[in-house]
Structures are given as C-alpha cells and as structure tokens.
Scaffold this motif. Structure first.
Motif, mmCIF file in Angstrom:
data_model
loop_
_atom_site.group_PDB
_atom_site.id
_atom_site.type_symbol
_atom_site.label_atom_id
_atom_site.label_comp_id
_atom_site.label_asym_id
_atom_site.label_seq_id
_atom_site.Cartn_x
_atom_site.Cartn_y
_atom_site.Cartn_z
ATOM 1 N N ALA A 240 -1.435 -5.708 -1.421
ATOM 2 C CA ALA A 240 -1.564 -4.482 -0.629
ATOM 3 C C ALA A 240 -0.755 -4.556 0.664
ATOM 4 O O ALA A 240 -0.217 -3.534 1.119
ATOM 5 N N LEU A 241 -0.643 -5.746 1.258
ATOM 6 C CA LEU A 241 0.161 -5.877 2.476
ATOM 7 C C LEU A 241 1.620 -5.515 2.217
ATOM 8 O O LEU A 241 2.274 -4.879 3.062
ATOM 9 N N PHE A 242 2.149 -5.936 1.079
ATOM 10 C CA PHE A 242 3.523 -5.562 0.736
ATOM 11 C C PHE A 242 3.643 -4.039 0.626
ATOM 12 O O PHE A 242 4.620 -3.448 1.118
ATOM 13 N N LEU A 243 2.666 -3.413 0.005
ATOM 14 C CA LEU A 243 2.694 -1.956 -0.130
ATOM 15 C C LEU A 243 2.655 -1.280 1.242
ATOM 16 O O LEU A 243 3.406 -0.323 1.497
ATOM 17 N N ILE A 244 1.811 -1.772 2.128
ATOM 18 C CA ILE A 244 1.711 -1.179 3.469
ATOM 19 C C ILE A 244 3.032 -1.307 4.211
ATOM 20 O O ILE A 244 3.525 -0.344 4.811
ATOM 21 N N ASP A 245 3.626 -2.494 4.163
ATOM 22 C CA ASP A 245 4.890 -2.701 4.876
ATOM 23 C C ASP A 245 6.035 -1.913 4.261
ATOM 24 O O ASP A 245 7.043 -1.646 4.931
ATOM 25 N N LEU A 246 5.886 -1.517 3.008
ATOM 26 C CA LEU A 246 6.897 -0.679 2.355
ATOM 27 C C LEU A 246 6.607 0.806 2.538
ATOM 28 O O LEU A 246 7.313 1.652 1.989
ATOM 29 N N GLY A 247 5.555 1.119 3.302
ATOM 30 C CA GLY A 247 5.214 2.512 3.567
ATOM 31 C C GLY A 247 4.492 3.210 2.437
ATOM 32 O O GLY A 247 4.404 4.441 2.415
ATOM 33 N N ARG A 248 3.932 2.448 1.520
ATOM 34 C CA ARG A 248 3.258 3.029 0.349
ATOM 35 C C ARG A 248 1.743 2.947 0.546
ATOM 36 O O ARG A 248 1.015 2.287 -0.174
ATOM 37 N N ASP A 249 1.270 3.630 1.602
ATOM 38 C CA ASP A 249 -0.113 3.493 2.039
ATOM 39 C C ASP A 249 -1.112 3.974 1.002
ATOM 40 O O ASP A 249 -2.190 3.382 0.838
ATOM 41 N N ASP A 250 -0.811 5.059 0.313
ATOM 42 C CA ASP A 250 -1.753 5.574 -0.686
ATOM 43 C C ASP A 250 -1.976 4.561 -1.808
ATOM 44 O O ASP A 250 -3.109 4.376 -2.290
ATOM 45 N N GLU A 251 -0.908 3.898 -2.213
ATOM 46 C CA GLU A 251 -1.035 2.876 -3.250
ATOM 47 C C GLU A 251 -1.824 1.676 -2.743
ATOM 48 O O GLU A 251 -2.622 1.080 -3.480
ATOM 49 N N ALA A 252 -1.615 1.336 -1.478
ATOM 50 C CA ALA A 252 -2.366 0.229 -0.886
ATOM 51 C C ALA A 252 -3.863 0.545 -0.856
ATOM 52 O O ALA A 252 -4.700 -0.317 -1.147
ATOM 53 N N LEU A 253 -4.187 1.780 -0.503
ATOM 54 C CA LEU A 253 -5.589 2.178 -0.468
ATOM 55 C C LEU A 253 -6.203 2.143 -1.870
ATOM 56 O O LEU A 253 -7.368 1.766 -2.042
ATOM 57 N N VAL A 275 -12.245 -5.513 5.548
ATOM 58 C CA VAL A 275 -12.176 -4.916 6.890
ATOM 59 C C VAL A 275 -10.770 -5.027 7.459
ATOM 60 O O VAL A 275 -10.235 -4.068 8.033
ATOM 61 N N SER A 276 -10.147 -6.196 7.305
ATOM 62 C CA SER A 276 -8.814 -6.395 7.888
ATOM 63 C C SER A 276 -7.769 -5.514 7.225
ATOM 64 O O SER A 276 -6.796 -5.100 7.869
ATOM 65 N N LEU A 277 -7.958 -5.215 5.950
ATOM 66 C CA LEU A 277 -6.991 -4.361 5.261
ATOM 67 C C LEU A 277 -7.072 -2.920 5.756
ATOM 68 O O LEU A 277 -6.073 -2.196 5.772
ATOM 69 N N LEU A 278 -8.245 -2.511 6.192
ATOM 70 C CA LEU A 278 -8.418 -1.154 6.701
ATOM 71 C C LEU A 278 -8.019 -1.022 8.171
ATOM 72 O O LEU A 278 -7.855 0.098 8.668
ATOM 73 N N ALA A 279 -7.905 -2.162 8.843
ATOM 74 C CA ALA A 279 -7.661 -2.123 10.302
ATOM 75 C C ALA A 279 -6.282 -1.563 10.633
ATOM 76 O O ALA A 279 -5.334 -1.724 9.898
#
Length: 279
Positions: A240-253, A275-279
């Motif tokens: 999920a961190l890779f997805l967030i850093d790639l701007g793919r927030d919906d997929e990360a969620l 919790v840390s993933l949602l922060a």
C-alpha cells in the motif's frame, strides 16, 4: 533444508524432547517462527501438555509475542517451568531458556547478550537469532541485528530464511546493495519468504523504485498464505505504501480494507500498521 533425525530439530540442533507429539509441534514452532507462519502457534494452541523445558520456553515465547498487557503474566508460568527443568536440557536449550527468562523479567539487554552468545556457539539456532533481532530492532540497535545474522551466516547458508534475516539487518544498517543481494538469494532459494520480500520492499521504497517495488510485491503476494497476522498485514502495508507514493490512494485504501485491517483486530502490531497507514 535436509531431512532431520528425531534427535534434532529441523535445523539440526540437538533436542532433549522425549514426547512424540512434541516433536511435531516443535518442528511447527521452529519452522513457522523463522518463516513467519501461523503454524508456529500450534505449540500453544494444541491441547497437549509437555513439561519439557524447551517446550515450555517456546510456549513462553509465544505468550510474550502477544505484546498484550497480560503477556508477561501469561508467560511467567511457562518460563518458570522451563527454568525448573533446565537441568535436563541441552546447553543450547538452557541458554535459550535464560534469554526468554530475561525477556519476561524485562531485561532486554541481557536477553540480547544471551542471543548473541547463542549465535556464536550454536549458529543454527535461528529461532534464537530471529528473537534476538526482534529485541535489537525494538531498541534501535541496527548493527546488533546484522551482527547476529552474520554470526550464523557461515553455518546456516543452506537455510533460505537466514538470508532474509541478513537482508533486513543490512537494510537497517543502510547497506542497500548487500540487503538486496541477500533478499534475492533468499527468494531464489524459497520464493515464499515473506521476510525477504519485506526487506526488499524496504530497499526499493528507500531508493524510490516505486513502480518496480509495487510490481515485485504484487507478484509475490500470492505466496502470503499461512502467515502470522503481523507478517501478512505488514507486507500488504508495504504494498500500500508503494500505491500511496504513486498517487493511487483509492487502490491503497482498498488494500487497507481487504488486507491490512481485520485479521487479528486485538493484536497491537496489526493495530499499529492499520493506524499508521491511515495517518
């Protein structure tokens, strides 16, 4: 790893066990512990009592890994039984018992000292090594993590999970090339090595190799079965961190909803990751 005799564990370490049921449960514990697999807990979950000191020390280990408010109280009867029977244990087993007893008593530095001794004298005791790395990580002692794994490396190079432990030690010491080499060696030996996947994910995220890292974690995610809840949720957390850093927030969620929360909701490590993933 080669076939082992009933007088040893699956890593070739001599055992004091005499109970036939315990042989299988100890194999589950040792193999599951170093591979981050849920079967490690079979020793505590199976309705079978064996007063053998090593069995009792391993049960205490499992209780402590609950990381709950009552973990020490739950572990204490097991480690007390282990200490009471330690005279019948092998020297390796006695040192492991002493290390777990130090942990239960809250003396983490003494526990680490004993795990370091164990790595030098009995380098194929990879349960002790992995537990020592856990303590070092919690104290921020990254060189200690690496030192433990390096002590075992010449003697346990045939065990893929040793290379995963090496990889994370190297990565925590910012030795990225060595970390990647060790992780890839582990994976070449055993594709289903989640700790090596985890170490390589650290390397790729640190180096900004986001697309490559995501593709790698997606590829190996099919092997994340039968793992303990921390390992499976944590590796999905890294994906999920890779997805967030790639701007793919919906997929990360979506990864969070499907894989990172709800496996074992009362386990502190799972809570921290969620919790840390949602922060």
């Amino acid at each position: 790893m080669p076939q082992h005799s009933p007088a040893t564990d699956l890593l070739g370490n001599p055992l004091s066990l005499t109970d036939s049921t315990s042989w299988r449960l100890v194999d589950d514990f040792v193999g599951g512990f170093i591979a981050c697999e849920a079967r490690a807990a079979n020793l505590a979950l199976t309705p079978h009592f064996d007063p053998d000191p090593l069995v009792q020390a391993y049960c205490a280990t499992l209780q402590m890994f609950a990381e709950s408010a009552d973990a020490v109280a739950n572990a204490r009867p097991f480690i007390q039984r282990a200490q009471a029977g330690a005279a019948q244990a092998t020297p390796r087993e006695r040192r492991y018992i002493a290390a777990v007893a130090a942990w239960v008593a809250g003396d983490i530095r003494e526990a680490i000292r004993l795990h370091e001794e164990q790595a030098r004298e009995f380098p194929r005791d990879l349960v002790s090594l992995k537990l020592g790395q856990y303590h070092c990580f919690n104290l921020g002692d990254c060189p200690g993590m690496l030192r433990l794994a390096l002590a075992a490396a010449p003697h346990a190079a045939d065990v893929p999970y040793l290379h995963g432990m090496l990889a994370f030690g190297y990565e925590q010491c910012h030795l990225m090339r060595e970390a990647e080499t060790s992780a890839r060696r582990a994976i070449a030996m055993e594709r289903k090595d989640p700790w090596a996947h985890h170490a390589l994910a650290h390397v790729m995220l640190t180096e900004g190799r986001l697309t490559e890292g995501l593709a790698f974690m997606e590829d190996v995610s099919e092997t994340w079965i039968g793992l303990n809840s921390f390992m499976v949720t944590h590796n999905w957390w890294h994906l999920a961190l890779f997805l967030i850093d790639l701007g793919r927030d919906d997929e990360a969620l979506a990864v969070y909803d499907r894989h990172c929360w709800g496996v074992v909701k009362d386990y502190s490590q799972d809570q921290i990751g969620a919790v840390s993933l949602l922060a």
